[in-house]
Design a protein around this motif. Structure first.
Motif, PDB file in Angstrom:
ATOM      1  N   MET A  90       0.841  -1.196   0.000  1.00 59.23           N
ATOM      2  CA  MET A  90       0.000   0.000   0.000  1.00 59.23           C
ATOM      3  C   MET A  90       0.882   1.254   0.000  1.00 59.23           C
ATOM      4  O   MET A  90       1.877   1.324   0.707  1.00 59.23           O
ATOM      5  CB  MET A  90      -0.897   0.009   1.242  1.00 59.23           C
ATOM      6  N   GLN A  91       0.484   2.242  -0.821  1.00 60.32           N
ATOM      7  CA  GLN A  91       1.243   3.487  -0.872  1.00 60.32           C
ATOM      8  C   GLN A  91       1.042   4.287   0.418  1.00 60.32           C
ATOM      9  O   GLN A  91      -0.060   4.322   0.973  1.00 60.32           O
ATOM     10  CB  GLN A  91       0.761   4.335  -2.055  1.00 60.32           C
ATOM     11  N   ARG A  92       2.103   4.911   0.886  1.00 56.21           N
ATOM     12  CA  ARG A  92       2.021   5.720   2.096  1.00 56.21           C
ATOM     13  C   ARG A  92       1.743   7.180   1.725  1.00 56.21           C
ATOM     14  O   ARG A  92       2.369   7.733   0.828  1.00 56.21           O
ATOM     15  CB  ARG A  92       3.341   5.647   2.876  1.00 56.21           C
ATOM     16  N   ILE A  93       0.763   7.794   2.395  1.00 58.29           N
ATOM     17  CA  ILE A  93       0.443   9.194   2.138  1.00 58.29           C
ATOM     18  C   ILE A  93       1.496  10.073   2.798  1.00 58.29           C
ATOM     19  O   ILE A  93       1.778   9.951   3.994  1.00 58.29           O
ATOM     20  CB  ILE A  93      -0.954   9.552   2.685  1.00 58.29           C
ATOM     21  N   LEU A  94       2.083  10.936   2.025  1.00 58.04           N
ATOM     22  CA  LEU A  94       3.123  11.817   2.537  1.00 58.04           C
ATOM     23  C   LEU A  94       2.515  12.960   3.335  1.00 58.04           C
ATOM     24  O   LEU A  94       1.450  13.477   3.010  1.00 58.04           O
ATOM     25  CB  LEU A  94       3.942  12.389   1.382  1.00 58.04           C
ATOM     26  N   GLN A  95       3.211  13.360   4.383  1.00 55.07           N
ATOM     27  CA  GLN A  95       2.788  14.503   5.189  1.00 55.07           C
ATOM     28  C   GLN A  95       3.350  15.782   4.576  1.00 55.07           C
ATOM     29  O   GLN A  95       4.312  15.744   3.803  1.00 55.07           O
ATOM     30  CB  GLN A  95       3.279  14.324   6.633  1.00 55.07           C
ATOM     31  N   PRO A  96       2.777  16.951   4.913  1.00 54.93           N
ATOM     32  CA  PRO A  96       3.204  18.204   4.282  1.00 54.93           C
ATOM     33  C   PRO A  96       4.701  18.455   4.330  1.00 54.93           C
ATOM     34  O   PRO A  96       5.310  18.842   3.340  1.00 54.93           O
ATOM     35  CB  PRO A  96       2.430  19.258   5.064  1.00 54.93           C
ATOM     36  N   GLY A  97       5.335  18.232   5.462  1.00 54.34           N
ATOM     37  CA  GLY A  97       6.762  18.482   5.561  1.00 54.34           C
ATOM     38  C   GLY A  97       7.576  17.582   4.651  1.00 54.34           C
ATOM     39  O   GLY A  97       8.573  17.999   4.059  1.00 54.34           O
ATOM     40  N   GLU A  98       7.120  16.335   4.508  1.00 52.22           N
ATOM     41  CA  GLU A  98       7.816  15.405   3.632  1.00 52.22           C
ATOM     42  C   GLU A  98       7.654  15.812   2.175  1.00 52.22           C
ATOM     43  O   GLU A  98       8.588  15.711   1.383  1.00 52.22           O
ATOM     44  CB  GLU A  98       7.273  13.991   3.838  1.00 52.22           C
ATOM     45  N   ILE A  99       6.459  16.268   1.821  1.00 52.87           N
ATOM     46  CA  ILE A  99       6.192  16.677   0.446  1.00 52.87           C
ATOM     47  C   ILE A  99       7.084  17.850   0.063  1.00 52.87           C
ATOM     48  O   ILE A  99       7.688  17.890  -1.004  1.00 52.87           O
ATOM     49  CB  ILE A  99       4.707  17.044   0.261  1.00 52.87           C
ATOM     50  N   GLU A 100       7.179  18.835   0.939  1.00 48.83           N
ATOM     51  CA  GLU A 100       7.946  20.037   0.637  1.00 48.83           C
ATOM     52  C   GLU A 100       9.446  19.742   0.568  1.00 48.83           C
ATOM     53  O   GLU A 100      10.205  20.501  -0.038  1.00 48.83           O
ATOM     54  CB  GLU A 100       7.643  21.113   1.673  1.00 48.83           C
TER      55      GLU A 100
ATOM     56  N   ILE B 288      -2.730   7.879  -6.242  1.00 50.04           N
ATOM     57  CA  ILE B 288      -1.827   6.750  -6.009  1.00 50.04           C
ATOM     58  C   ILE B 288      -1.020   6.508  -7.278  1.00 50.04           C
ATOM     59  O   ILE B 288      -1.424   6.896  -8.379  1.00 50.04           O
ATOM     60  CB  ILE B 288      -2.590   5.457  -5.627  1.00 50.04           C
ATOM     61  N   GLY B 289       0.135   5.882  -7.120  1.00 49.99           N
ATOM     62  CA  GLY B 289       0.921   5.440  -8.258  1.00 49.99           C
ATOM     63  C   GLY B 289       1.964   6.430  -8.739  1.00 49.99           C
ATOM     64  O   GLY B 289       1.687   7.609  -8.929  1.00 49.99           O
ATOM     65  N   GLY B 290       3.189   5.945  -8.913  1.00 46.99           N
ATOM     66  CA  GLY B 290       4.255   6.725  -9.509  1.00 46.99           C
ATOM     67  C   GLY B 290       4.572   8.008  -8.778  1.00 46.99           C
ATOM     68  O   GLY B 290       4.580   8.066  -7.539  1.00 46.99           O
ATOM     69  N   ARG B 291       4.833   9.052  -9.552  1.00 51.16           N
ATOM     70  CA  ARG B 291       5.211  10.350  -8.980  1.00 51.16           C
ATOM     71  C   ARG B 291       4.065  11.007  -8.233  1.00 51.16           C
ATOM     72  O   ARG B 291       4.268  11.966  -7.496  1.00 51.16           O
ATOM     73  CB  ARG B 291       5.680  11.284 -10.105  1.00 51.16           C
ATOM     74  N   GLU B 292       2.849  10.515  -8.416  1.00 52.17           N
ATOM     75  CA  GLU B 292       1.676  11.129  -7.794  1.00 52.17           C
ATOM     76  C   GLU B 292       1.335  10.513  -6.441  1.00 52.17           C
ATOM     77  O   GLU B 292       0.464  11.021  -5.737  1.00 52.17           O
ATOM     78  CB  GLU B 292       0.474  10.989  -8.730  1.00 52.17           C
ATOM     79  N   ALA B 293       1.988   9.425  -6.088  1.00 54.30           N
ATOM     80  CA  ALA B 293       1.606   8.655  -4.904  1.00 54.30           C
ATOM     81  C   ALA B 293       1.614   9.516  -3.644  1.00 54.30           C
ATOM     82  O   ALA B 293       2.619  10.150  -3.311  1.00 54.30           O
ATOM     83  CB  ALA B 293       2.547   7.474  -4.729  1.00 54.30           C
ATOM     84  N   GLY B 294       0.482   9.525  -2.945  1.00 51.40           N
ATOM     85  CA  GLY B 294       0.383  10.239  -1.683  1.00 51.40           C
ATOM     86  C   GLY B 294       0.188  11.724  -1.806  1.00 51.40           C
ATOM     87  O   GLY B 294       0.139  12.420  -0.788  1.00 51.40           O
ATOM     88  N   LEU B 295       0.091  12.250  -3.019  1.00 53.69           N
ATOM     89  CA  LEU B 295      -0.052  13.691  -3.206  1.00 53.69           C
ATOM     90  C   LEU B 295      -1.515  14.080  -3.383  1.00 53.69           C
ATOM     91  O   LEU B 295      -2.298  13.349  -3.979  1.00 53.69           O
ATOM     92  CB  LEU B 295       0.747  14.160  -4.430  1.00 53.69           C
ATOM     93  N   ARG B 296      -1.849  15.269  -2.878  1.00 54.21           N
ATOM     94  CA  ARG B 296      -3.207  15.793  -3.018  1.00 54.21           C
ATOM     95  C   ARG B 296      -3.245  16.773  -4.187  1.00 54.21           C
ATOM     96  O   ARG B 296      -2.415  17.681  -4.286  1.00 54.21           O
ATOM     97  CB  ARG B 296      -3.632  16.503  -1.711  1.00 54.21           C
TER      98      ARG B 296
END
Length: 316
Positions: free
Chosen positions: A1-11, A201-209
């Motif tokens: 399962m893909q893990r949803i990234l938190q804001p700090g991780e995304i930035e 989900i998937g690839g470069r988009e995984a976990g991103l809103r």
């Protein structure tokens, strides 16, 4: 399962690897939306309307394979990027091709079993309407200035035709063409408000809103736990339909609320259901909107395929 990234991780991600904008692919976009609408119609209180929309979206898919639009010229792109403004604001950049698409959609709906009888007069009126009146109706629809029940009835069909043309034009862009808009809560391509947001989900988009434009179907990235209406990072919460034991009945679609601007917008989570589609799942979760009507939060923007008489901007 893909893990949803938190804001700090995304930035903290490498900016060259983050997919900032998802430009629409009309053929697959409308096919997936139609399939999801048909699926969500089963057992849904507004199932008949969802089945009608599934038929309408299938007609969009057919029209999308024929329409031809032109991309903006380099001067328009440079100007939009210089001033942090949308590339082609929708109400002032309506491609005339939309009129032909509207005729094609009307023909596809003629005699369709899914067509509600109450919409027959609306289809007849649209068929007989001259081009200048159609264009005026399109501008009112895009600006949210619907004038009475006739406009409300026609708006989903008008928006369906406009979506085909705007999505085709957006699909011809390159990611490098897309400006960073200010505010970041409007579509960077056509300037429309997002109809909903989606966790991909998937690839470069995984976990991103991503925020999903209801007009040209472009999606643009916005970090989580940030209000998609006022961009506040304080007082953002999630609400959903609850069972008797207090647990959430459905975690696929939640209402993201903001204590600062008192608005809400639906968030669709593909990790909970990979087939979730932001516009379709927003429509299918009307019960959640009814629940939110009893809260202090107002819907931030309407779904273009289900306009409401009292729909408008949320309080700021």
């Amino acid at each position: 399962m893909q893990r949803i990234l938190q804001p700090g991780e995304i930035e903290a991600l490498d900016r060259t690897s983050l997919l900032r904008t998802r430009l629409p692919q009309p053929a697959s976009l409308f096919a997936e939306r139609a399939a999801r609408l048909a699926q969500k119609a089963e057992g849904n209180p507004i199932g008949d309307y969802l089945r009608f929309l599934a038929r309408l979206v299938r007609a969009q898919q057919q029209a999308a394979g024929k329409v031809q639009t032109s991309a903006p010229d380099p001067a328009q792109i440079a100007r939009a990027q210089e001033h942090s403004m949308p590339l082609l604001p929708a109400a002032s950049h309506i491609d005339p091709a939309w009129l032909g698409v509207l005729d094609e959609l009307l023909a596809a709906l003629d005699g369709a079993a899914e067509l509600p009888q109450a919409l027959q007069p609306t289809l007849q009126a649209l068929r007989a309407m001259p081009a200048d009146a159609r264009d005026a109706l399109a501008r009112r629809t895009l600006m949210g200035l619907l004038a009475g029940p006739d406009d409300l009835a026609a708006a989903p069909i008008v928006m369906a035709a406009l979506q085909v043309v705007f999505a085709d034009r957006a699909s011809r862009l390159q990611e490098a063409d897309i400006p960073y808009t200010d505010p970041a809560t409007i579509c960077p391509v056509c300037g429309s408000a997002p109809a909903a947001s989606v966790l991909r989900i998937g690839g470069r988009e995984a976990g991103l809103r991503y925020l999903h434009c209801g007009t040209c179907c472009t999606e643009w990235h916005m970090v989580r736990v940030k209000c998609s209406h006022c961009e506040s990072t304080k007082g953002v919460h999630y609400q959903g339909l609850q069972s008797e034991d207090g647990s959430l009945k459905d975690e696929v679609v939640l209402a993201e609320t903001c204590d600062q601007c008192h608005s809400y917008r639906k968030l669709t989570n593909q990790e909970k259901d990979p087939l979730a589609e932001p516009l379709a799942d927003d429509l299918a979760s009307l019960l959640l909107d009814l629940l939110m009507a009893d809260t202090p939060f107002a819907r931030a923007s309407m779904n273009p395929l289900l306009p409401m008489a009292d729909a408008g901007d949320a309080p700021a």
